[in-house]
Motif scaffolding. Structure first.
Motif, PDB file in Angstrom:
ATOM      1  N   MET A   1       0.849  -1.191   0.000  1.00  0.00           N
ATOM      2  CA  MET A   1       0.000   0.000   0.000  1.00  0.00           C
ATOM      3  C   MET A   1       0.883   1.240   0.000  1.00  0.00           C
ATOM      4  SD  MET A   1      -2.842   1.232   2.812  1.00  0.00           S
ATOM      5  CE  MET A   1      -3.952  -0.112   2.423  1.00  0.00           C
ATOM      6  N   SER A   2       0.534   2.219  -0.825  1.00  0.00           N
ATOM      7  CA  SER A   2       1.325   3.444  -0.905  1.00  0.00           C
ATOM      8  C   SER A   2       1.106   4.319   0.330  1.00  0.00           C
ATOM      9  CB  SER A   2       0.945   4.232  -2.166  1.00  0.00           C
ATOM     10  OG  SER A   2      -0.411   4.617  -2.121  1.00  0.00           O
ATOM     11  N   LEU A   3       2.054   5.230   0.549  1.00  0.00           N
ATOM     12  CA  LEU A   3       1.967   6.167   1.669  1.00  0.00           C
ATOM     13  C   LEU A   3       0.872   7.183   1.388  1.00  0.00           C
ATOM     14  CD1 LEU A   3       3.408   7.059   4.322  1.00  0.00           C
ATOM     15  CD2 LEU A   3       4.825   8.535   2.907  1.00  0.00           C
ATOM     16  N   ASN A   4      -0.082   7.302   2.290  1.00  0.00           N
ATOM     17  CA  ASN A   4      -1.241   8.164   2.098  1.00  0.00           C
ATOM     18  C   ASN A   4      -1.042   9.485   2.849  1.00  0.00           C
ATOM     19  OD1 ASN A   4      -3.694   9.426   1.876  1.00  0.00           O
ATOM     20  ND2 ASN A   4      -4.921   7.649   2.425  1.00  0.00           N
ATOM     21  N   PRO A   5      -0.742  10.597   2.147  1.00  0.00           N
ATOM     22  CA  PRO A   5      -0.479  11.860   2.833  1.00  0.00           C
ATOM     23  C   PRO A   5      -1.724  12.545   3.373  1.00  0.00           C
ATOM     24  CG  PRO A   5      -0.374  12.189   0.468  1.00  0.00           C
ATOM     25  CD  PRO A   5      -0.576  10.714   0.683  1.00  0.00           C
ATOM     26  N   SER A   6      -2.913  12.003   3.077  1.00  0.00           N
ATOM     27  CA  SER A   6      -4.121  12.607   3.644  1.00  0.00           C
ATOM     28  C   SER A   6      -4.320  12.193   5.106  1.00  0.00           C
ATOM     29  CB  SER A   6      -5.356  12.200   2.829  1.00  0.00           C
ATOM     30  OG  SER A   6      -5.658  10.827   2.996  1.00  0.00           O
ATOM     31  N   ILE A   7      -3.521  11.246   5.581  1.00  0.00           N
ATOM     32  CA  ILE A   7      -3.530  10.859   6.995  1.00  0.00           C
ATOM     33  C   ILE A   7      -2.365  11.567   7.667  1.00  0.00           C
ATOM     34  CG2 ILE A   7      -3.351   8.964   8.639  1.00  0.00           C
ATOM     35  CD1 ILE A   7      -4.397   7.105   6.456  1.00  0.00           C
ATOM     36  N   GLY A   8      -2.668  12.510   8.548  1.00  0.00           N
ATOM     37  CA  GLY A   8      -1.594  13.245   9.196  1.00  0.00           C
ATOM     38  C   GLY A   8      -2.023  13.831  10.521  1.00  0.00           C
ATOM     39  N   LEU A   9      -1.094  13.929  11.440  1.00  0.00           N
ATOM     40  CA  LEU A   9      -1.314  14.543  12.752  1.00  0.00           C
ATOM     41  C   LEU A   9      -0.019  15.203  13.206  1.00  0.00           C
ATOM     42  CD1 LEU A   9      -3.296  11.955  14.948  1.00  0.00           C
ATOM     43  CD2 LEU A   9      -4.091  14.220  14.245  1.00  0.00           C
ATOM     44  N   ALA A  10      -0.144  16.170  14.081  1.00  0.00           N
ATOM     45  CA  ALA A  10       1.010  16.754  14.758  1.00  0.00           C
ATOM     46  C   ALA A  10       0.705  16.860  16.242  1.00  0.00           C
ATOM     47  CB  ALA A  10       1.349  18.131  14.187  1.00  0.00           C
ATOM     48  N   GLY A  11       1.733  16.719  17.045  1.00  0.00           N
ATOM     49  CA  GLY A  11       1.611  16.883  18.489  1.00  0.00           C
ATOM     50  C   GLY A  11       2.691  17.803  18.993  1.00  0.00           C
ATOM     51  N   ILE A  12       2.427  18.474  20.097  1.00  0.00           N
ATOM     52  CA  ILE A  12       3.392  19.428  20.647  1.00  0.00           C
ATOM     53  C   ILE A  12       3.322  19.425  22.165  1.00  0.00           C
ATOM     54  CG2 ILE A  12       1.749  21.345  20.419  1.00  0.00           C
ATOM     55  CD1 ILE A  12       4.174  23.201  19.946  1.00  0.00           C
ATOM     56  N   ALA A  13       4.490  19.578  22.804  1.00  0.00           N
ATOM     57  CA  ALA A  13       4.575  19.729  24.256  1.00  0.00           C
ATOM     58  C   ALA A  13       5.819  20.529  24.586  1.00  0.00           C
ATOM     59  CB  ALA A  13       4.613  18.373  24.947  1.00  0.00           C
ATOM     60  N   VAL A  14       5.786  21.254  25.691  1.00  0.00           N
ATOM     61  CA  VAL A  14       6.942  22.013  26.161  1.00  0.00           C
ATOM     62  C   VAL A  14       7.893  21.076  26.896  1.00  0.00           C
ATOM     63  CG1 VAL A  14       7.705  23.855  27.713  1.00  0.00           C
ATOM     64  CG2 VAL A  14       5.667  24.179  26.310  1.00  0.00           C
ATOM     65  N   GLN A  15       9.190  21.231  26.654  1.00  0.00           N
ATOM     66  CA  GLN A  15      10.199  20.449  27.358  1.00  0.00           C
ATOM     67  C   GLN A  15      10.606  21.135  28.657  1.00  0.00           C
ATOM     68  OE1 GLN A  15      12.318  18.721  23.268  1.00  0.00           O
ATOM     69  NE2 GLN A  15      13.593  19.553  24.889  1.00  0.00           N
ATOM     70  N   ASP A  16      11.002  20.322  29.643  1.00  0.00           N
ATOM     71  CA  ASP A  16      11.503  20.872  30.899  1.00  0.00           C
ATOM     72  C   ASP A  16      12.921  21.416  30.748  1.00  0.00           C
ATOM     73  OD1 ASP A  16       9.170  20.280  32.296  1.00  0.00           O
ATOM     74  OD2 ASP A  16       9.859  18.267  32.822  1.00  0.00           O
ATOM     75  N   SER A  17      13.682  20.852  29.810  1.00  0.00           N
ATOM     76  CA  SER A  17      15.044  21.306  29.564  1.00  0.00           C
ATOM     77  C   SER A  17      15.386  21.080  28.102  1.00  0.00           C
ATOM     78  CB  SER A  17      16.040  20.568  30.460  1.00  0.00           C
ATOM     79  OG  SER A  17      16.056  19.178  30.137  1.00  0.00           O
ATOM     80  N   ARG A  18      16.492  21.626  27.651  1.00  0.00           N
ATOM     81  CA  ARG A  18      16.874  21.536  26.244  1.00  0.00           C
ATOM     82  C   ARG A  18      17.094  20.103  25.789  1.00  0.00           C
ATOM     83  NH1 ARG A  18      22.683  23.674  25.074  1.00  0.00           N
ATOM     84  NH2 ARG A  18      23.070  21.749  26.242  1.00  0.00           N
ATOM     85  N   ASP A  19      17.749  19.291  26.611  1.00  0.00           N
ATOM     86  CA  ASP A  19      18.264  18.002  26.149  1.00  0.00           C
ATOM     87  C   ASP A  19      17.355  16.819  26.434  1.00  0.00           C
ATOM     88  OD1 ASP A  19      20.678  19.148  25.171  1.00  0.00           O
ATOM     89  OD2 ASP A  19      21.429  19.244  27.226  1.00  0.00           O
ATOM     90  N   VAL A  20      16.228  17.026  27.100  1.00  0.00           N
ATOM     91  CA  VAL A  20      15.310  15.924  27.435  1.00  0.00           C
ATOM     92  C   VAL A  20      13.967  16.204  26.783  1.00  0.00           C
ATOM     93  CG1 VAL A  20      14.192  14.613  29.265  1.00  0.00           C
ATOM     94  CG2 VAL A  20      16.498  15.534  29.623  1.00  0.00           C
ATOM     95  N   HIS A  21      13.597  15.363  25.820  1.00  0.00           N
ATOM     96  CA  HIS A  21      12.331  15.582  25.121  1.00  0.00           C
ATOM     97  C   HIS A  21      11.149  15.311  26.050  1.00  0.00           C
ATOM     98  CE1 HIS A  21      11.294  11.294  24.685  1.00  0.00           C
ATOM     99  NE2 HIS A  21      12.568  11.085  24.382  1.00  0.00           N
ATOM    100  N   ALA A  22      10.003  15.912  25.739  1.00  0.00           N
ATOM    101  CA  ALA A  22       8.786  15.681  26.525  1.00  0.00           C
ATOM    102  C   ALA A  22       8.331  14.226  26.357  1.00  0.00           C
ATOM    103  CB  ALA A  22       7.690  16.634  26.082  1.00  0.00           C
ATOM    104  N   ALA A  23       7.665  13.702  27.369  1.00  0.00           N
ATOM    105  CA  ALA A  23       7.266  12.297  27.344  1.00  0.00           C
ATOM    106  C   ALA A  23       6.118  12.041  26.382  1.00  0.00           C
ATOM    107  CB  ALA A  23       6.881  11.840  28.751  1.00  0.00           C
TER     108      ALA A  23
END
Length: 335
Positions: A1-23
């Protein structure tokens, strides 16, 4: 099955520090376009003369992490993008039960955030240590208010198992729209009045610089510079009154002015489903420029575009732009 670009989401969260990504994301939302996972690799050669004219070496010189989010202005997620772009927020009850007012202004710094993305059914990514380079809010005709947020990060992962957490996407609860919005303009003064506007945009640019270090192909740090606030307003005028004020400095003068003329803009947008949820943008010191309208034998109406790339402040404690968001989110605090 080809990659379907009509399926998409984005998520965002603030990090506590520069080097540790949000959970996990604080907000998930739909997309209207863009590349929510942007990575570009630069390949370089080290020139060595070794008995042949062909290069004999290649290396990865740098990797840039540049997610770009194009979306509608969903009331909960939008607040986090405004915080990422501006750095300072004050949240308080709005005076209506269950609603909160968030006032965003320029802060001394902006936070690091983590960006997740999905494209197709099972393709997930995460960008870490990102800062918002530019946020643009765009209003056109009776379309919904649009948002584009461009980021620079320090690391990323591709093909992760999923977007973690159980937060529901903000696609189905309505969004801010241009329908019935209030738009006010003063091209030479601080008392904006109602204007007939066909399109407008507000751009917040943090002038980011990615900093690298020895032995690392991704940036070690992302540093923000001066906040540049741009405003573009396209009007459908009855006369050249607004233009005259820009070039002469007042409504009564006819002589061209060599002084900087400051204008102001105010816009208020309402939610599609809940009129208690609003978005207000106020810019007080806009050194507008404009072009005199051209004659068009086939045209039915003239437009004049007023724009500036750098709204200024008049006192040390000011913010060049103030955005007020009313929604049902209690807080965006990062402290």
């Amino acid at each position: 099955m080809s990659l379907n670009p009509s399926i998409g989401l984005a998520g965002i969260a603030v990090q506590d520090s520069r080097d540790v990504h949000a959970a996990q994301p604080a907000y998930l939302h739909g997309l209207t376009g863009g590349s929510p996972f942007g990575v570009s690799r630069t390949i370089a050669n080290t020139s060595v003369a070794c008995g042949t004219r062909a290069p004999s070496d290649a290396r990865v010189d740098s990797i840039e992490v540049t997610p770009s989010i194009q979306s509608l202005c969903y009331p909960d997620a939008l607040g986090l993008y405004l915080l990422a772009a501006m750095g300072d927020v004050k949240s308080e009850p709005s005076g209506q039960d269950g609603y909160y007012k968030h006032t965003f202004k320029m802060g001394q710094s902006i936070p690091y955030v983590t960006i997740w993305s999905q494209i197709g059914a099972d393709n997930f990514t995460r960008s870490d240590g990102c800062k918002c380079g530019q946020l643009q809010l765009s209003a056109t005709g009776n379309e919904h208010l649009a948002m584009q947020a461009d980021f620079q990060g320090i690391d990323a992962e591709v093909g992760i198992e999923s977007i973690p957490g159980s937060v529901e996407a903000s696609c189905f609860g309505g969004k801010y729209t241009t329908t019935d919005c209030n738009f006010m303009l003063d091209t030479a003064g601080s008392s904006p009045a109602e204007a007939l506007v066909s399109e407008a945009s507000f751009t917040f640019d943090n002038n980011l610089t990615s900093l690298t270090s020895i032995g690392r192909v991704t940036p070690r740090e992302v540093a923000e510079g001066r906040l540049s606030v741009g405003v573009s307003v396209t009007t459908i005028p009855d006369d050249i009154g607004h233009y005259k004020k820009v070039v002469t400095g007042s409504a009564s003068s006819t002589k061209l002015s060599g002084k900087v003329v400051m204008g102001s803009v105010y816009a208020k947008f309402f939610h599609t489903d809940d009129p208690k949820m609003t978005l207000e943008v106020k810019v007080d010191h806009c050194p507008f420029t404009a072009e005199f309208p051209e004659v068009d034998p086939e045209g039915s109406e003239a437009t004049i575009q007023f724009q500036t790339d750098n709204a200024i402040i008049a006192t040390a404690g000011e913010s060049p732009v103030t955005v007020t968001l009313v929604n049902k989110t209690e807080s965006y605090s990062i402290s």
